[in-house]
Design a protein around this motif. Structure first.
Motif, mmCIF file in Angstrom:
data_model
loop_
_atom_site.group_PDB
_atom_site.id
_atom_site.type_symbol
_atom_site.label_atom_id
_atom_site.label_comp_id
_atom_site.label_asym_id
_atom_site.label_seq_id
_atom_site.Cartn_x
_atom_site.Cartn_y
_atom_site.Cartn_z
ATOM 1 N N PRO A 46 0.832 -1.211 0.000
ATOM 2 C CA PRO A 46 0.000 0.000 0.000
ATOM 3 C C PRO A 46 0.861 1.252 0.000
ATOM 4 C CG PRO A 46 -0.028 -1.068 2.164
ATOM 5 C CD PRO A 46 0.620 -2.022 1.222
ATOM 6 N N PRO A 47 0.472 2.286 -0.746
ATOM 7 C CA PRO A 47 1.292 3.499 -0.800
ATOM 8 C C PRO A 47 1.320 4.216 0.547
ATOM 9 C CG PRO A 47 -0.826 3.844 -1.886
ATOM 10 C CD PRO A 47 -0.746 2.383 -1.562
ATOM 11 N N ARG A 48 2.491 4.710 0.909
ATOM 12 C CA ARG A 48 2.590 5.554 2.101
ATOM 13 C C ARG A 48 1.942 6.899 1.799
ATOM 14 N NH1 ARG A 48 7.681 3.093 1.587
ATOM 15 N NH2 ARG A 48 8.158 1.619 3.286
ATOM 16 N N PRO A 49 1.590 7.663 2.842
ATOM 17 C CA PRO A 49 0.950 8.964 2.599
ATOM 18 C C PRO A 49 1.741 9.848 1.642
ATOM 19 C CG PRO A 49 0.755 8.391 4.909
ATOM 20 C CD PRO A 49 1.614 7.332 4.293
ATOM 21 N N ARG A 50 3.061 9.851 1.775
ATOM 22 C CA ARG A 50 3.869 10.673 0.878
ATOM 23 C C ARG A 50 3.795 10.151 -0.552
ATOM 24 N NH1 ARG A 50 9.919 11.912 2.728
ATOM 25 N NH2 ARG A 50 8.665 12.790 4.436
ATOM 26 N N GLN A 51 3.791 8.819 -0.716
ATOM 27 C CA GLN A 51 3.663 8.242 -2.044
ATOM 28 C C GLN A 51 2.300 8.553 -2.645
ATOM 29 O OE1 GLN A 51 4.636 4.158 -0.812
ATOM 30 N NE2 GLN A 51 6.341 4.190 -2.269
ATOM 31 N N ALA A 52 1.254 8.494 -1.812
ATOM 32 C CA ALA A 52 -0.090 8.787 -2.302
ATOM 33 C C ALA A 52 -0.187 10.238 -2.759
ATOM 34 C CB ALA A 52 -1.116 8.499 -1.208
ATOM 35 N N ALA A 53 0.386 11.155 -1.969
ATOM 36 C CA ALA A 53 0.377 12.565 -2.359
ATOM 37 C C ALA A 53 1.144 12.770 -3.655
ATOM 38 C CB ALA A 53 0.968 13.417 -1.236
ATOM 39 N N ALA A 54 2.277 12.072 -3.788
ATOM 40 C CA ALA A 54 3.060 12.183 -5.014
ATOM 41 C C ALA A 54 2.283 11.648 -6.216
ATOM 42 C CB ALA A 54 4.390 11.433 -4.863
ATOM 43 N N LEU A 55 1.538 10.552 -6.001
ATOM 44 C CA LEU A 55 0.747 9.970 -7.082
ATOM 45 C C LEU A 55 -0.326 10.947 -7.561
ATOM 46 C CD1 LEU A 55 -0.083 7.549 -8.843
ATOM 47 C CD2 LEU A 55 -1.513 6.773 -6.945
ATOM 48 N N VAL A 56 -1.025 11.583 -6.614
ATOM 49 C CA VAL A 56 -2.048 12.566 -6.986
ATOM 50 C C VAL A 56 -1.404 13.739 -7.722
ATOM 51 C CG1 VAL A 56 -3.769 14.176 -6.094
ATOM 52 C CG2 VAL A 56 -3.583 11.882 -5.121
ATOM 53 N N ALA A 57 -0.231 14.172 -7.239
ATOM 54 C CA ALA A 57 0.467 15.279 -7.894
ATOM 55 C C ALA A 57 0.876 14.898 -9.315
ATOM 56 C CB ALA A 57 1.691 15.683 -7.078
ATOM 57 N N VAL A 58 1.349 13.665 -9.494
ATOM 58 C CA VAL A 58 1.737 13.204 -10.832
ATOM 59 C C VAL A 58 0.543 13.218 -11.771
ATOM 60 C CG1 VAL A 58 2.432 11.150 -12.132
ATOM 61 C CG2 VAL A 58 3.748 11.867 -10.141
ATOM 62 N N ILE A 59 -0.607 12.753 -11.277
ATOM 63 C CA ILE A 59 -1.810 12.732 -12.113
ATOM 64 C C ILE A 59 -2.236 14.156 -12.481
ATOM 65 C CG2 ILE A 59 -4.275 12.209 -12.080
ATOM 66 C CD1 ILE A 59 -3.634 9.689 -10.571
ATOM 67 N N ALA A 60 -2.161 15.083 -11.506
ATOM 68 C CA ALA A 60 -2.521 16.472 -11.790
ATOM 69 C C ALA A 60 -1.566 17.084 -12.816
ATOM 70 C CB ALA A 60 -2.515 17.284 -10.496
ATOM 71 N N ILE A 61 -0.268 16.799 -12.675
ATOM 72 C CA ILE A 61 0.720 17.382 -13.584
ATOM 73 C C ILE A 61 0.583 16.790 -14.985
ATOM 74 C CG2 ILE A 61 3.194 17.536 -14.079
ATOM 75 C CD1 ILE A 61 3.624 17.646 -11.016
ATOM 76 N N THR A 62 0.476 15.459 -15.063
ATOM 77 C CA THR A 62 0.361 14.830 -16.379
ATOM 78 C C THR A 62 -0.951 15.198 -17.056
ATOM 79 O OG1 THR A 62 -0.501 12.809 -15.319
ATOM 80 C CG2 THR A 62 1.864 12.902 -15.766
ATOM 81 N N GLY A 63 -2.043 15.225 -16.271
ATOM 82 C CA GLY A 63 -3.318 15.640 -16.838
ATOM 83 C C GLY A 63 -3.281 17.094 -17.295
ATOM 84 N N GLY A 64 -2.625 17.951 -16.498
ATOM 85 C CA GLY A 64 -2.494 19.351 -16.888
ATOM 86 C C GLY A 64 -1.670 19.513 -18.152
ATOM 87 N N ALA A 65 -0.607 18.718 -18.284
ATOM 88 C CA ALA A 65 0.217 18.791 -19.495
ATOM 89 C C ALA A 65 -0.576 18.368 -20.723
ATOM 90 C CB ALA A 65 1.456 17.906 -19.325
ATOM 91 N N ALA A 66 -1.326 17.266 -20.597
ATOM 92 C CA ALA A 66 -2.138 16.803 -21.724
ATOM 93 C C ALA A 66 -3.221 17.820 -22.072
ATOM 94 C CB ALA A 66 -2.765 15.450 -21.389
ATOM 95 N N PHE A 67 -3.816 18.443 -21.048
ATOM 96 C CA PHE A 67 -4.847 19.442 -21.306
ATOM 97 C C PHE A 67 -4.271 20.674 -21.982
ATOM 98 C CE2 PHE A 67 -7.062 23.280 -19.615
ATOM 99 C CZ PHE A 67 -8.198 23.173 -20.384
ATOM 100 N N ALA A 68 -3.104 21.128 -21.501
ATOM 101 C CA ALA A 68 -2.486 22.316 -22.087
ATOM 102 C C ALA A 68 -2.136 22.087 -23.552
ATOM 103 C CB ALA A 68 -1.234 22.693 -21.293
ATOM 104 N N VAL A 69 -1.546 20.943 -23.852
ATOM 105 C CA VAL A 69 -1.190 20.629 -25.237
ATOM 106 C C VAL A 69 -2.439 20.584 -26.111
ATOM 107 C CG1 VAL A 69 -0.343 18.772 -26.731
ATOM 108 C CG2 VAL A 69 0.971 19.445 -24.718
ATOM 109 N N SER A 70 -3.494 19.943 -25.602
ATOM 110 C CA SER A 70 -4.720 19.792 -26.385
ATOM 111 C C SER A 70 -5.419 21.132 -26.580
ATOM 112 C CB SER A 70 -5.658 18.807 -25.697
ATOM 113 O OG SER A 70 -5.022 17.560 -25.513
ATOM 114 N N ALA A 71 -5.432 21.972 -25.546
ATOM 115 C CA ALA A 71 -6.113 23.257 -25.650
ATOM 116 C C ALA A 71 -5.382 24.200 -26.603
ATOM 117 C CB ALA A 71 -6.225 23.898 -24.266
ATOM 118 N N VAL A 72 -4.055 24.180 -26.565
ATOM 119 C CA VAL A 72 -3.278 25.086 -27.407
ATOM 120 C C VAL A 72 -3.380 24.699 -28.876
ATOM 121 C CG1 VAL A 72 -0.931 25.850 -27.965
ATOM 122 C CG2 VAL A 72 -1.680 25.749 -25.575
ATOM 123 N N PHE A 73 -3.360 23.391 -29.149
ATOM 124 C CA PHE A 73 -3.305 22.936 -30.543
ATOM 125 C C PHE A 73 -4.620 22.303 -31.012
ATOM 126 C CE2 PHE A 73 1.145 22.414 -28.947
ATOM 127 C CZ PHE A 73 1.707 23.466 -29.676
#
Length: 351
Positions: A46-73
């Motif tokens: 099971p992920p530790r609290p720090r790992q879980a926070a990092a996982l959520v942050a990764v999803i937010a960053i990757t989702g934001g990157a995909a959204f930014a690329v899609s919105a711009v182009f």
């Protein structure tokens, strides 16, 4: 013994996540259940609290990157496809570098690149909503994983202790950098045409189709050869037919009990397949089949109706499976140096 416990943990977790996601009316039905399955398969404990926070942050960053690329182009399709190809390349390269170790950041980047642009091209506000959906789904998935590990605790040595000897590729044989780069380019060449199709012809089936495709390419074993391609067709068909059967029961039975029962029964079958096969031929297919089942059943159980006939769901997944088989056989031939080791591992397991 641990293998059976892991299968139960995965099945119950997927069922709980499916019910929770349906009750909160998540815009992408089945997403919480898919993320839960990916976390359980990708992390031995099971992920530790720090790992879980990092996982959520990764999803937010990757989702934001995909959204930014899609919105711009969004109004320049060729440029958009090139930018998405770059994101897919980074995700698949991260996965190749991890070899037989799990790489959740790579998985989440590929998830976001597959899902976010399809909605963003239709409307920017929907794309932004998908980022919130991904983050919310990740939080719910993490909580479900913690709950199921509390009910079905892992032994000290972790889940991997009971994985069959042939479940992972031999670590003594590694691909060259050139071969790894070629495989990464090939995977991008496989997934981009499928994404282009769903960008031009948007449909609710884009989500199970694209998530299933990137899941298979992420977990695909280069040493497995043609066997897993044949099993892929069967696994995806089983996943789509199982989702159709579960949806039929859901339509005639009491909604909540039917949702819980069918999500649990369907997930249990694929969970046992995943834990038995590991990374041998069929392991990647089992995970792909589970993703297909969860997403299609999620569409059927969603409070907001998705007007997609059952036969269209099955036909769409069948055509995508044929496409995956053809392109993978053409662009991703089995790695010959790894084949003897993989066969030796399978022989050891059988004996």
């Amino acid at each position: 013994m641990e293998r059976h416990r892991s299968a139960l943990r995965l099945a119950f977790a997927a069922a709980v996540a499916m019910v929770w996601g349906t009750m909160v009316r998540e815009p992408l039905p089945g997403l919480t259940a898919v993320l839960t399955a990916q976390i359980l398969v990708g992390m031995p404990r099971p992920p530790r609290p720090r790992q879980a926070a990092a996982l959520v942050a990764v999803i937010a960053i990757t989702g934001g990157a995909a959204f930014a690329v899609s919105a711009v182009f969004s109004d320049r399709l060729l440029t958009l496809m090139a930018a998405l190809g770059l994101l897919f390349f980074v995700g698949f390269a991260m996965r190749e570098r991890a070899a037989d170790r799990p790489s959740l950041p790579a998985t989440m980047l590929l998830n976001a690149t597959a899902v976010v642009p399809v909605l963003t091209v239709q409307a920017n506000i929907l794309g932004a909503g998908v980022i919130e959906t991904l983050v919310g789904g990740a939080i719910r998935a993490t909580l479900v994983v913690w709950l199921l590990y509390a009910i079905f605790p892992a032994p000290q040595e972790g889940i991997a202790a009971d994985v069959p000897a042939g479940a992972a590729p031999a670590s003594g044989t590694s691909m060259t950098e050139q071969g790894s780069a070629a495989r990464t380019f090939a995977k991008v060449a496989i997934v981009l045409p499928a994404q282009l199709f769903y960008l031009v012809e948007p449909t609710a089936l884009a989500f199970p189709a694209l998530l299933g495709l990137v899941t298979f390419l992420t977990a695909q074993d280069p040493a497995a050869g043609r066997a897993q391609l044949v099993i892929l067709l069967l696994g995806n068909l089983v996943g789509s037919v199982a989702a159709a059967a579960a949806a039929a029961v859901f339509e005639v039975g009491p909604p909540l009990p039917a949702l819980i029962l069918m999500a649990l029964l369907g997930s249990l079958g694929f969970a046992r397949w995943i834990m038995i096969r590991g990374r041998r031929p069929g392991g990647a297919v089992a995970l792909t089949g589970l993703v297909t089942f969860l997403m299609l059943f999620g569409l059927a159980a969603a409070p907001v109706p998705f007007e997609v006939p059952v036969l269209d769901r099955i036909a769409d997944i069948f055509v995508l499976s044929l496409y995956t088989i053809g392109t993978t056989a053409l662009l991703l031939p089995p790695s010959e140096p790894l084949w003897p080791a993989a066969m030796a591992g399978r022989s050891t397991h059988i004996s």
